[in-house]
Scaffold this motif. Structure first.
Motif, PDB file in Angstrom:
ATOM      1  N   ALA A  18      30.043  19.140  -9.757  1.00 29.78           N
ATOM      2  CA  ALA A  18      30.184  19.154 -11.263  1.00 29.78           C
ATOM      3  C   ALA A  18      29.775  20.809 -12.414  1.00 29.78           C
ATOM      4  O   ALA A  18      31.159  20.894 -13.478  1.00 29.78           O
ATOM      5  CB  ALA A  18      30.138  17.851 -12.220  1.00 29.78           C
ATOM      6  N   ALA A  19      28.950  20.917 -11.949  1.00 27.69           N
ATOM      7  CA  ALA A  19      27.835  21.919 -13.102  1.00 27.69           C
ATOM      8  C   ALA A  19      29.234  23.085 -12.516  1.00 27.69           C
ATOM      9  O   ALA A  19      29.301  23.891 -14.191  1.00 27.69           O
ATOM     10  CB  ALA A  19      27.065  22.614 -12.307  1.00 27.69           C
ATOM     11  N   SER A  20      29.944  23.806 -11.934  1.00 24.52           N
ATOM     12  CA  SER A  20      30.500  24.890 -11.337  1.00 24.52           C
ATOM     13  C   SER A  20      32.352  24.091 -12.168  1.00 24.52           C
ATOM     14  O   SER A  20      32.715  25.482 -12.536  1.00 24.52           O
ATOM     15  CB  SER A  20      30.659  25.100 -10.263  1.00 24.52           C
ATOM     16  OG  SER A  20      31.278  24.596  -9.492  1.00 24.52           O
ATOM     17  N   ALA A  21      32.071  22.847 -11.750  1.00 28.10           N
ATOM     18  CA  ALA A  21      33.895  22.654 -11.985  1.00 28.10           C
ATOM     19  C   ALA A  21      34.483  22.395 -13.633  1.00 28.10           C
ATOM     20  O   ALA A  21      35.349  22.892 -14.260  1.00 28.10           O
ATOM     21  CB  ALA A  21      34.306  21.688 -11.284  1.00 28.10           C
ATOM     22  N   LEU A  22      32.991  21.843 -14.026  1.00 29.16           N
ATOM     23  CA  LEU A  22      33.095  20.917 -16.048  1.00 29.16           C
ATOM     24  C   LEU A  22      32.223  21.715 -16.590  1.00 29.16           C
ATOM     25  O   LEU A  22      32.741  21.916 -17.534  1.00 29.16           O
ATOM     26  CB  LEU A  22      33.056  19.422 -15.962  1.00 29.16           C
ATOM     27  CG  LEU A  22      33.092  18.996 -14.903  1.00 29.16           C
ATOM     28  CD1 LEU A  22      32.910  17.208 -14.768  1.00 29.16           C
ATOM     29  CD2 LEU A  22      35.063  19.078 -15.324  1.00 29.16           C
TER      30      LEU A  22
ATOM     31  N   LEU B 170      38.025  21.364 -16.010  1.00 28.46           N
ATOM     32  CA  LEU B 170      38.568  21.817 -15.028  1.00 28.46           C
ATOM     33  C   LEU B 170      39.259  22.668 -14.775  1.00 28.46           C
ATOM     34  O   LEU B 170      40.322  22.685 -14.901  1.00 28.46           O
ATOM     35  CB  LEU B 170      39.054  20.175 -14.054  1.00 28.46           C
ATOM     36  CG  LEU B 170      38.929  20.172 -12.886  1.00 28.46           C
ATOM     37  CD1 LEU B 170      37.802  20.032 -12.260  1.00 28.46           C
ATOM     38  CD2 LEU B 170      39.483  18.737 -12.879  1.00 28.46           C
ATOM     39  N   CYS B 171      39.113  23.715 -14.143  1.00 28.52           N
ATOM     40  CA  CYS B 171      39.800  25.047 -13.477  1.00 28.52           C
ATOM     41  C   CYS B 171      39.548  24.298 -11.828  1.00 28.52           C
ATOM     42  O   CYS B 171      38.810  23.914 -11.237  1.00 28.52           O
ATOM     43  CB  CYS B 171      39.010  26.432 -13.631  1.00 28.52           C
ATOM     44  SG  CYS B 171      37.449  26.470 -13.367  1.00 28.52           S
ATOM     45  N   GLY B 172      41.180  25.562 -11.342  1.00 29.17           N
ATOM     46  CA  GLY B 172      40.651  26.076  -9.692  1.00 29.17           C
ATOM     47  C   GLY B 172      39.804  26.629  -9.364  1.00 29.17           C
ATOM     48  O   GLY B 172      39.782  26.775  -7.919  1.00 29.17           O
ATOM     49  N   ASP B 173      39.405  27.339 -10.307  1.00 27.69           N
ATOM     50  CA  ASP B 173      37.952  27.789  -9.895  1.00 27.69           C
ATOM     51  C   ASP B 173      36.556  27.203  -9.570  1.00 27.69           C
ATOM     52  O   ASP B 173      35.596  28.083  -9.817  1.00 27.69           O
ATOM     53  CB  ASP B 173      38.162  29.389 -10.628  1.00 27.69           C
ATOM     54  CG  ASP B 173      39.404  30.091 -10.656  1.00 27.69           C
ATOM     55  OD1 ASP B 173      40.611  30.396  -9.592  1.00 27.69           O
ATOM     56  OD2 ASP B 173      39.996  30.839 -11.659  1.00 27.69           O
ATOM     57  N   VAL B 174      36.741  26.132  -9.188  1.00 30.09           N
ATOM     58  CA  VAL B 174      35.555  25.743  -8.142  1.00 30.09           C
ATOM     59  C   VAL B 174      34.635  26.721  -7.029  1.00 30.09           C
ATOM     60  O   VAL B 174      35.682  27.010  -6.505  1.00 30.09           O
ATOM     61  CB  VAL B 174      35.792  24.328  -8.548  1.00 30.09           C
ATOM     62  CG1 VAL B 174      34.058  24.004  -8.342  1.00 30.09           C
ATOM     63  CG2 VAL B 174      36.396  23.495  -9.159  1.00 30.09           C
TER      64      VAL B 174
END
Length: 275
Positions: A92-96, A147-151
């Motif tokens: 979640a750190a990178s995703a959110l 939330l993005c697709g570039d996780v």
């Protein structure tokens, strides 16, 4: 203490392990210990700024986020509290939040330092919500918007090592983990730390600590010597040293001061189960 559990929407479930709202009175000790765990923590406190001393620099804010840590966060509980808390997976750190989990390791920070003005708008939006359902809906919507697709992808070797660490209750040695995934110990430790904020050895400490805490919360709690054996410690003194290092107090102090608080945290009747 009132605890209202919430099931987040399906797209958030890889990133939010547990979500709940809470309403708590001031504690007699004036202190609540946020114990180390496998989850990052997002808290939006609506009654007053949440005051947290460590890990990292002290912070006072209505919304805070804490990374994985190996010592307790000391939370001011001298006043009643009312808000929402989401336990986040390292992904979640990178995703959110838009930053690697390693940047939040051993830190608790004002959410505004991560999200800017959007954090202040989120607090205002939740404060204006008429009830728990709307609070959850608004926080979920804010997270879904981020939330993005570039996780950043987590290597499957790190995912497997994480699974084994926690699946074994912290009993896997780092050498065994490295051999299992086909990496050197050094390479695994560095990639694991970048993805989670902890090394495999630190994560194993946390996994044993979580297993100990689960047994301590069991109404049929066994003697500490048996807890030590069942959780992979060399003996009871070893457990006692690790508990003091990670929780910031002895097992006896935690049971006396925090156990009634945790025990009273029953979910509200009719509230949905966590995801």
């Amino acid at each position: 203490m009132l605890l209202v559990r919430h099931a987040v929407p399906a797209p958030l479930r890889p990133f939010v392990a547990v979500a709940h709202g809470y309403r708590a009175p001031a504690l007699p000790t004036g202190l609540h210990r946020g114990l180390p765990s496998r989850h990052l923590t997002l808290v939006v406190e609506l009654a007053a700024p949440l005051r947290v001393n460590g890990p990292g620099s002290a912070v006072a804010a209505h919304a805070v986020v804490g990374g994985l840590h190996t010592r307790a966060a000391l939370i001011d509980a001298t006043r009643p509290q009312d808000g929402l808390q989401y336990a986040l997976t390292p992904l979640a750190a990178s995703a959110l939040l838009g930053l690697p989990a390693a940047e939040l390791a051993e830190r608790t920070v004002d959410l505004a330092d991560v999200l800017g003005r959007a954090a202040d708008r989120l607090v205002e939006d939740l404060a204006a919500a008429p009830g728990w359902a709307e609070r959850f809906a608004r926080l979920d919507a804010a997270l879904l918007d981020r939330l993005c697709g570039d996780v950043a992808p987590v290597p499957p070797e790190v995912r497997e090592a994480w699974r084994l660490v926690h699946g074994s209750g912290g009993r896997c040695r780092v050498e065994e983990l490295a051999a299992h995934v086909g990496w050197s110990r050094r390479h695994l430790s560095e990639r694991f730390r970048l993805a989670t904020g902890l090394t495999p050895k630190q994560a194993a400490r946390i996994a044993r600590f979580e297993a100990t805490r689960r047994l301590l919360l069991d109404p049929r709690r066994p003697p500490l010597a048996e807890v030590a054996v069942r959780c992979g410690y060399a003996d009871q003194p070893h457990l006692a040293r690790e508990w003091r290092a990670l929780a910031g107090c002895s097992v006896g102090t935690w049971l006396r001061e925090e156990f009634p608080f945790v025990q009273d945290s029953a979910p509200a009747e009719g509230a949905p189960s966590p995801a």
